[in-house]
Motif scaffolding. Structure first.
Motif, short mmCIF file in Angstrom:
data_model
loop_
_atom_site.label_atom_id
_atom_site.label_comp_id
_atom_site.label_asym_id
_atom_site.label_seq_id
_atom_site.Cartn_x
_atom_site.Cartn_y
_atom_site.Cartn_z
N GLU A 11 -7.91 -21.17 -43.97
CA GLU A 11 -7.83 -22.57 -44.38
C GLU A 11 -6.66 -23.22 -43.66
O GLU A 11 -5.51 -22.77 -43.79
N LEU A 12 -6.95 -24.26 -42.89
CA LEU A 12 -5.91 -24.98 -42.17
C LEU A 12 -5.24 -25.98 -43.12
O LEU A 12 -5.90 -26.64 -43.91
N ILE A 13 -3.92 -26.09 -43.01
CA ILE A 13 -3.13 -26.97 -43.87
C ILE A 13 -2.59 -28.11 -43.02
O ILE A 13 -1.95 -27.87 -41.99
N ARG A 14 -2.86 -29.34 -43.48
CA ARG A 14 -2.33 -30.51 -42.78
C ARG A 14 -0.86 -30.66 -43.12
O ARG A 14 -0.44 -30.48 -44.24
N GLY A 15 -0.11 -31.05 -42.14
CA GLY A 15 1.32 -31.25 -42.34
C GLY A 15 1.66 -32.71 -42.51
O GLY A 15 1.00 -33.45 -43.23
N SER A 16 2.68 -33.14 -41.80
CA SER A 16 3.20 -34.49 -41.94
C SER A 16 2.42 -35.52 -41.12
O SER A 16 2.68 -36.70 -41.25
N ARG A 17 1.53 -35.10 -40.30
CA ARG A 17 0.77 -36.04 -39.47
C ARG A 17 -0.41 -36.61 -40.22
O ARG A 17 -1.56 -36.28 -39.98
N LYS A 18 -0.08 -37.49 -41.14
CA LYS A 18 -1.10 -38.18 -41.92
C LYS A 18 -1.01 -39.66 -41.63
O LYS A 18 0.06 -40.17 -41.29
N THR A 19 -2.10 -40.35 -41.79
CA THR A 19 -2.12 -41.79 -41.54
C THR A 19 -1.17 -42.52 -42.48
O THR A 19 -0.46 -43.44 -42.05
N SER A 20 -1.11 -42.11 -43.73
CA SER A 20 -0.22 -42.78 -44.69
C SER A 20 1.25 -42.58 -44.30
O SER A 20 2.04 -43.52 -44.41
N HIS A 21 1.62 -41.39 -43.84
CA HIS A 21 3.00 -41.15 -43.42
C HIS A 21 3.34 -42.01 -42.21
O HIS A 21 4.44 -42.58 -42.13
N PHE A 22 2.41 -42.11 -41.27
CA PHE A 22 2.62 -42.93 -40.08
C PHE A 22 2.79 -44.40 -40.46
O PHE A 22 3.70 -45.07 -39.96
N CYS A 23 1.95 -44.90 -41.36
CA CYS A 23 2.04 -46.30 -41.78
C CYS A 23 3.36 -46.59 -42.48
O CYS A 23 4.03 -47.59 -42.18
N TRP A 24 3.77 -45.73 -43.43
CA TRP A 24 5.02 -45.96 -44.14
C TRP A 24 6.22 -45.87 -43.23
O TRP A 24 7.20 -46.61 -43.39
N THR A 25 6.17 -44.98 -42.24
CA THR A 25 7.28 -44.86 -41.30
C THR A 25 7.39 -46.11 -40.43
O THR A 25 8.50 -46.60 -40.17
N CYS A 26 6.26 -46.66 -40.00
CA CYS A 26 6.28 -47.91 -39.22
C CYS A 26 6.81 -49.07 -40.06
O CYS A 26 7.62 -49.87 -39.57
N ILE A 27 6.36 -49.18 -41.30
CA ILE A 27 6.83 -50.25 -42.18
C ILE A 27 8.34 -50.14 -42.38
O ILE A 27 9.08 -51.14 -42.30
N LEU A 28 8.83 -48.93 -42.62
CA LEU A 28 10.27 -48.72 -42.83
C LEU A 28 11.05 -49.05 -41.57
O LEU A 28 12.10 -49.70 -41.63
N PHE A 29 10.54 -48.64 -40.42
CA PHE A 29 11.24 -48.90 -39.15
C PHE A 29 11.35 -50.40 -38.88
O PHE A 29 12.44 -50.91 -38.60
N PHE A 30 10.24 -51.12 -38.96
CA PHE A 30 10.28 -52.54 -38.65
C PHE A 30 11.04 -53.35 -39.70
O PHE A 30 11.74 -54.31 -39.37
N GLY A 31 10.95 -52.95 -40.97
CA GLY A 31 11.73 -53.62 -42.00
C GLY A 31 13.22 -53.41 -41.80
O GLY A 31 14.02 -54.36 -41.92
N SER A 32 13.61 -52.19 -41.47
CA SER A 32 15.03 -51.89 -41.22
C SER A 32 15.53 -52.62 -39.99
O SER A 32 16.66 -53.12 -39.96
N LEU A 33 14.69 -52.68 -38.97
CA LEU A 33 15.06 -53.40 -37.76
C LEU A 33 15.28 -54.88 -38.06
O LEU A 33 16.23 -55.49 -37.56
N GLY A 34 14.46 -55.44 -38.92
CA GLY A 34 14.63 -56.83 -39.33
C GLY A 34 15.94 -57.04 -40.07
O GLY A 34 16.64 -58.03 -39.84
N PHE A 35 16.30 -56.10 -40.94
CA PHE A 35 17.57 -56.21 -41.66
C PHE A 35 18.75 -56.17 -40.70
O PHE A 35 19.72 -56.92 -40.85
N VAL A 36 18.70 -55.29 -39.70
CA VAL A 36 19.78 -55.18 -38.73
C VAL A 36 19.89 -56.47 -37.92
O VAL A 36 21.00 -56.98 -37.66
#
Length: 185
Positions: A11-36
């Protein structure tokens, strides 16, 4: 892709490469960039973002706080990008009835212990355990493998959103394949 035959179950186990993780990371990056950018524009006294006039946000204390939160968010998003690129938590579970061996492999963080590889004899498996916790809006459903002398080893991630029926079916199939009982917590 999982593979199963009469004697082997992989049984293969998925790690951190999920669509939801990618979306939340992009949202956090662009939001943080806006704050800076807003904190920097308040420090410079110029409009780097044309939505906010520079007179509305004073550098002390609002600009400093926004810059701090932006920098902290950029550090957290960098950490999340690293976990996605290294695919932390991915791996496989292999159950071999012919050899009587269970192998569990997971990728960890880079370093000395990047590869997490566990071997057990099937005769040491006591049970398949299901943990179900319903806490408000969130629920936690995890399948463990009880090993004699080593405790319980989680086989599934805590963030998998299974229905109770899917979890029971997976645990029952695995317990039947291994020939051990099921325990519910």
């Amino acid at each position: 892709m999982n593979w199963r035959s009469e004697h082997i179950w992989i049984e293969l186990i998925r790690g951190s490469r999920k669509t939801s993780h990618f979306c939340w990371t992009c949202i956090l990056f662009f939001g943080s960039l806006g704050f800076v950018v807003v904190g920097t524009s308040s420090y410079l006294g110029r409009n780097l973002i044309f939505i906010f006039p520079d007179q509305q946000i004073v550098f002390f204390p609002q600009g400093i706080v926004m810059s701090f939160y932006g920098i902290a968010g950029l550090f957290i998003s960098t950490y999340l990008w690293c976990t996605i690129s290294w695919n932390i938590g991915s791996g496989y579970d292999q159950f071999d009835r012919k050899e009587g061996i269970v192998s569990i492999f997971r990728w960890g963080f880079p370093g000395k212990n990047r590869r997490i590889f566990l071997h057990f004899f099937m005769r040491d498996i006591q049970s398949i355990r299901m943990e179900v916790k319903e806490e408000g809006l969130s629920s936690r459903r995890v399948i463990y493998m009880g090993i004699r002398g080593r405790g319980a080893i989680p086989l599934t991630r805590t963030d998998e959103n299974w229905t109770p029926r899917e979890m029971e079916q997976k645990a029952a199939e695995l317990a039947y394949f291994l020939g051990v009982p099921i325990e519910i917590f």
